[in-house]
Motif scaffolding. Structure first.
Motif: not given
Length: 77
Positions: A1-6, A20-25, A65-70
């Motif tokens: 599980m990873k966390t990113m902000t709006c 758990n995945s960038f798609e879910e994020m 780019q955001k996928r790589e950051e995630f």
């Protein structure tokens, strides 16, 4: 599980999303955006307007780019 902000996802606030995945994020971010749109939150409306100006190629590059950051984020503890 990873966390990113709006805000990390081109939004307007520091609401955290954990997934758990960038798609879910991305899905959680989109749902939040819809809620803020319905509330008429101007900061989020401005952020959405900025994103809508991207060409399909720019959007694809942004998404990657955001996928790589995630992927580079450490797992939540």
């Amino acid at each position: 599980m990873k966390t990113m902000t709006c805000r990390q996802l081109a939004g307007a606030c520091d609401q955290p999303f954990s997934a758990n995945s960038f798609e879910e994020m991305a899905e959680k971010s989109q749902q939040h955006g819809k809620e803020m749109f319905q509330q008429g939150d101007q900061a989020h409306l401005d952020a959405m307007n900025n994103m809508s100006k991207l060409t399909s190629e720019e959007m694809k590059a942004w998404f990657e780019q955001k996928r790589e950051e995630f992927e580079s984020l450490p797992d939540d503890k």
